[in-house]
Design a protein around this motif. Structure first.
Motif, PDB file in Angstrom:
ATOM      1  N   GLY A  19       0.808  -1.155  -0.028  1.00  0.00           N
ATOM      2  CA  GLY A  19      -0.260   0.056  -0.016  1.00  0.00           C
ATOM      3  C   GLY A  19       0.765   1.252   0.133  1.00  0.00           C
ATOM      4  N   GLY A  21       3.024   1.648  -2.339  1.00  0.00           N
ATOM      5  CA  GLY A  21       3.504   1.837  -3.887  1.00  0.00           C
ATOM      6  C   GLY A  21       2.657   2.567  -4.620  1.00  0.00           C
ATOM      7  N   ILE A  23       0.357   1.438  -7.187  1.00  0.00           N
ATOM      8  CA  ILE A  23      -1.052   1.034  -7.351  1.00  0.00           C
ATOM      9  C   ILE A  23      -1.695   0.832  -5.988  1.00  0.00           C
ATOM     10  CG2 ILE A  23      -2.691  -0.760  -8.174  1.00  0.00           C
ATOM     11  CD1 ILE A  23      -0.818  -1.252 -10.590  1.00  0.00           C
ATOM     12  N   ASN A  44       9.464  -0.905   3.259  1.00  0.00           N
ATOM     13  CA  ASN A  44      10.086   0.384   3.459  1.00  0.00           C
ATOM     14  C   ASN A  44       9.257   1.357   4.374  1.00  0.00           C
ATOM     15  OD1 ASN A  44      10.624   3.026   2.757  1.00  0.00           O
ATOM     16  ND2 ASN A  44      12.053   2.442   1.127  1.00  0.00           N
ATOM     17  N   ASN A  95      -1.723  -6.834  -3.480  1.00  0.00           N
ATOM     18  CA  ASN A  95      -1.266  -6.150  -4.370  1.00  0.00           C
ATOM     19  C   ASN A  95       0.295  -5.955  -4.348  1.00  0.00           C
ATOM     20  OD1 ASN A  95      -1.108  -3.235  -6.052  1.00  0.00           O
ATOM     21  ND2 ASN A  95       0.190  -3.004  -4.052  1.00  0.00           N
ATOM     22  N   ILE A 146      -4.310  -8.696  -7.330  1.00  0.00           N
ATOM     23  CA  ILE A 146      -3.917  -7.895  -8.612  1.00  0.00           C
ATOM     24  C   ILE A 146      -3.088  -8.640  -9.534  1.00  0.00           C
ATOM     25  CG2 ILE A 146      -2.583  -5.869  -9.233  1.00  0.00           C
ATOM     26  CD1 ILE A 146      -4.993  -5.178  -7.684  1.00  0.00           C
ATOM     27  N   TRP A 193      -0.617  -1.187 -18.600  1.00  0.00           N
ATOM     28  CA  TRP A 193       0.836  -0.634 -18.217  1.00  0.00           C
ATOM     29  C   TRP A 193       0.546   0.710 -17.439  1.00  0.00           C
ATOM     30  CZ3 TRP A 193       5.189  -3.488 -19.115  1.00  0.00           C
ATOM     31  CH2 TRP A 193       4.981  -4.590 -19.901  1.00  0.00           C
ATOM     32  N   MET A 198       7.637   0.422 -10.335  1.00  0.00           N
ATOM     33  CA  MET A 198       7.974  -1.099 -10.926  1.00  0.00           C
ATOM     34  C   MET A 198       8.051  -1.042 -12.541  1.00  0.00           C
ATOM     35  SD  MET A 198       5.691  -4.529 -10.835  1.00  0.00           S
ATOM     36  CE  MET A 198       6.003  -4.769  -9.266  1.00  0.00           C
TER      37      MET A 198
HETATM   38  P1  NDP Z   1       5.541  -0.435  -7.069  1.00  0.00           P
HETATM   39  O1  NDP Z   1       6.875  -0.802  -7.082  1.00  0.00           O
HETATM   40  O2  NDP Z   1       5.175   0.772  -7.062  1.00  0.00           O
HETATM   41  O3  NDP Z   1       4.883  -1.090  -5.717  1.00  0.00           O
HETATM   42  C1  NDP Z   1       5.088  -2.583  -5.118  1.00  0.00           C
HETATM   43  C2  NDP Z   1       4.828  -2.446  -3.705  1.00  0.00           C
HETATM   44  O4  NDP Z   1       4.863  -3.937  -3.336  1.00  0.00           O
HETATM   45  C3  NDP Z   1       5.450  -1.745  -2.737  1.00  0.00           C
HETATM   46  O5  NDP Z   1       4.452  -0.982  -1.867  1.00  0.00           O
HETATM   47  C4  NDP Z   1       6.465  -2.477  -2.274  1.00  0.00           C
HETATM   48  O6  NDP Z   1       6.770  -1.905  -0.931  1.00  0.00           O
HETATM   49  C5  NDP Z   1       5.679  -3.824  -2.145  1.00  0.00           C
HETATM   50  N1  NDP Z   1       6.364  -5.007  -1.972  1.00  0.00           N
HETATM   51  C6  NDP Z   1       7.073  -5.440  -2.759  1.00  0.00           C
HETATM   52  N2  NDP Z   1       7.484  -6.857  -2.079  1.00  0.00           N
HETATM   53  C7  NDP Z   1       7.289  -6.898  -0.855  1.00  0.00           C
HETATM   54  C8  NDP Z   1       7.293  -7.670   0.052  1.00  0.00           C
HETATM   55  N3  NDP Z   1       8.044  -8.840  -0.101  1.00  0.00           N
HETATM   56  N4  NDP Z   1       6.525  -7.441   1.264  1.00  0.00           N
HETATM   57  C9  NDP Z   1       5.930  -6.540   1.506  1.00  0.00           C
HETATM   58  N5  NDP Z   1       5.809  -5.510   0.484  1.00  0.00           N
HETATM   59  C10 NDP Z   1       6.323  -5.847  -0.652  1.00  0.00           C
HETATM   60  O7  NDP Z   1       4.550  -1.311  -8.260  1.00  0.00           O
HETATM   61  P2  NDP Z   1       3.101  -1.391  -8.693  1.00  0.00           P
HETATM   62  O8  NDP Z   1       2.475  -0.348  -7.709  1.00  0.00           O
HETATM   63  O9  NDP Z   1       3.327  -0.947 -10.212  1.00  0.00           O
HETATM   64  O10 NDP Z   1       2.490  -2.864  -8.529  1.00  0.00           O
HETATM   65  C11 NDP Z   1       1.564  -3.103  -7.663  1.00  0.00           C
HETATM   66  C12 NDP Z   1       1.111  -4.549  -7.999  1.00  0.00           C
HETATM   67  O11 NDP Z   1       0.528  -4.428  -9.400  1.00  0.00           O
HETATM   68  C13 NDP Z   1       2.184  -5.411  -8.332  1.00  0.00           C
HETATM   69  O12 NDP Z   1       1.460  -6.680  -7.915  1.00  0.00           O
HETATM   70  C14 NDP Z   1       2.305  -5.619  -9.708  1.00  0.00           C
HETATM   71  O13 NDP Z   1       2.820  -6.815 -10.080  1.00  0.00           O
HETATM   72  C15 NDP Z   1       0.768  -5.310 -10.517  1.00  0.00           C
HETATM   73  N6  NDP Z   1       0.865  -4.706 -11.615  1.00  0.00           N
HETATM   74  C16 NDP Z   1       1.600  -3.534 -12.009  1.00  0.00           C
HETATM   75  C17 NDP Z   1       1.744  -3.095 -13.415  1.00  0.00           C
HETATM   76  C18 NDP Z   1       2.121  -1.803 -13.735  1.00  0.00           C
HETATM   77  O14 NDP Z   1       2.288  -1.573 -15.031  1.00  0.00           O
HETATM   78  N7  NDP Z   1       2.686  -1.074 -12.904  1.00  0.00           N
HETATM   79  C19 NDP Z   1       0.873  -3.768 -14.299  1.00  0.00           C
HETATM   80  C20 NDP Z   1       0.252  -5.174 -14.014  1.00  0.00           C
HETATM   81  C21 NDP Z   1       0.215  -5.601 -12.662  1.00  0.00           C
HETATM   82  P3  NDP Z   1       8.079  -1.979  -0.282  1.00  0.00           P
HETATM   83  O15 NDP Z   1       8.985  -1.607  -1.389  1.00  0.00           O
HETATM   84  O16 NDP Z   1       8.001  -1.089   0.992  1.00  0.00           O
HETATM   85  O17 NDP Z   1       8.204  -3.289   0.264  1.00  0.00           O
END
Ligand code: NDP
Length: 258
Positions: A19, A21, A23, A44, A95, A146, A193, A198
């Motif tokens: 939450g 990041g 989306i 983080n 997510n 997601i 996209w 990410m």
């Molecule tokens: P971001 O990188 O902005 O966000 C990813 C989030 O996941 C961050 O809040 C991160 O927090 C958290 N996270 C990752 N690994 C862990 C972990 N091991 N434990 C806890 N938290 C974790 O990416 P998006 O917002 O783009 O992605 C969100 C979702 O949407 C993902 O599932 C992605 O696969 C999916 N998605 C994204 C697309 C896009 O185009 N952006 C397209 C299709 C799907 P922290 O760094 O603090 O751990």
């Protein structure tokens, strides 16, 4: 029934993994704006605190938990903490995610594979189980997973990601079948996209070709913004979707239909 109140999330408790990041932040803020108490989960702490401040500005109770979802022993205590501080969980959004752009299975390492599957799939199972155990006691709940365009298509560059997101489509359907008699709906959102951290590498000169292909193939002709997921998220989190279960809604500017 007032059509606006169908989307009201007052007195609902929502958990959004990832939450802090792109989306996840948008969905968390969207839920709070619709009246929900919200818990966000991320690794983080700085990002957690930033989004927590934004949530609290909206006037709803909110907490941020620092947790690595790949560390399984932390999941049950985290869910318990949410319930202790905000109340029983009504809405879970799975997510959080990472991607390993390894270049294909010939280059993929076991560690890279495991890290993606653990976060993108195994944690979804574990956390959904914990939430569903609580939701079944009250006969109400909304689980939103997601997915991705790679829930539909293969990826030569990121096979672990595509494998996990394909499995999310099937897990969503399976949980929907199992949990429907308990008043719990399980659905997924497949973003196209979306402009987040990410996908930031795709907007650099190194991956210009991939970037241009994406824009060309997306009928809307542009990147999606994280806030454009809010409408679908609130719909799937609210009573407006009480007879909707097992589906994956694409929010992709038409990418998948071209
Ligand atoms: P971001 O990188 O902005 O966000 C990813 C989030 O996941 C961050 O809040 C991160 O927090 C958290 N996270 C990752 N690994 C862990 C972990 N091991 N434990 C806890 N938290 C974790 O990416 P998006 O917002 O783009 O992605 C969100 C979702 O949407 C993902 O599932 C992605 O696969 C999916 N998605 C994204 C697309 C896009 O185009 N952006 C397209 C299709 C799907 P922290 O760094 O603090 O751990």
């Amino acid at each position: 029934m007032n059509s606006i109140s169908l989307f009201d999330l007052s007195r609902r408790v929502a958990v959004v993994t990832g939450g802090n990041g792109g989306i996840g932040r948008s969905l968390a803020l969207g839920f709070a704006a619709a009246g929900a108490s919200v818990a966000i989960i991320g690794r983080n702490e700085e990002k957690n605190q930033r989004v927590l401040s934004e949530l609290r500005e909206l006037g709803q109770p909110a907490i941020a938990l620092r947790l690595d979802l790949s560390q399984r022993e932390g999941l049950a205590p985290a869910m318990q903490k949410v319930e202790d501080e905000l109340g029983p969980v009504d809405i879970l959004v799975n997510n959080a995610g990472i991607v390993s752009i390894s270049g294909g299975i010939l280059q993929e390492t076991a560690e890279g594979w495991d890290a993606v599957i653990e976060t993108q799939l195994n944690a979804v199972f574990q956390f959904s189980k914990l939430a569903a155990q609580s939701m079944t006691e009250r006969g109400y709940g909304k689980i939103i997973n997601i997915g991705s365009m790679y829930s539909y298509f293969g990826s030569g560059l990121a096979p672990s990601y595509s494998a996990a997101k394909g499995a999310i489509a099937q897990l969503t359907k399976s949980m929907a079948v199992e949990l429907a008699p308990h008043g719990i709906q399980v659905n997924a959102i497949a973003p196209g996209w979306i402009q987040t951290d990410m996908t930031a590498p795709i907007r650099t000169d190194d991956l210009k070709e991939m970037h241009d292909e994406i824009i060309l193939r997306t009928p809307a002709g542009r990147w999606g913004q994280p806030d454009e997921l809010i409408g679908t998220g609130v719909f799937l989190a609210s009573s407006a979707s009480d007879f909707v279960t097992g589906t994956m809604i694409r929010v992709d500017g038409g990418y998948a239909v071209r």
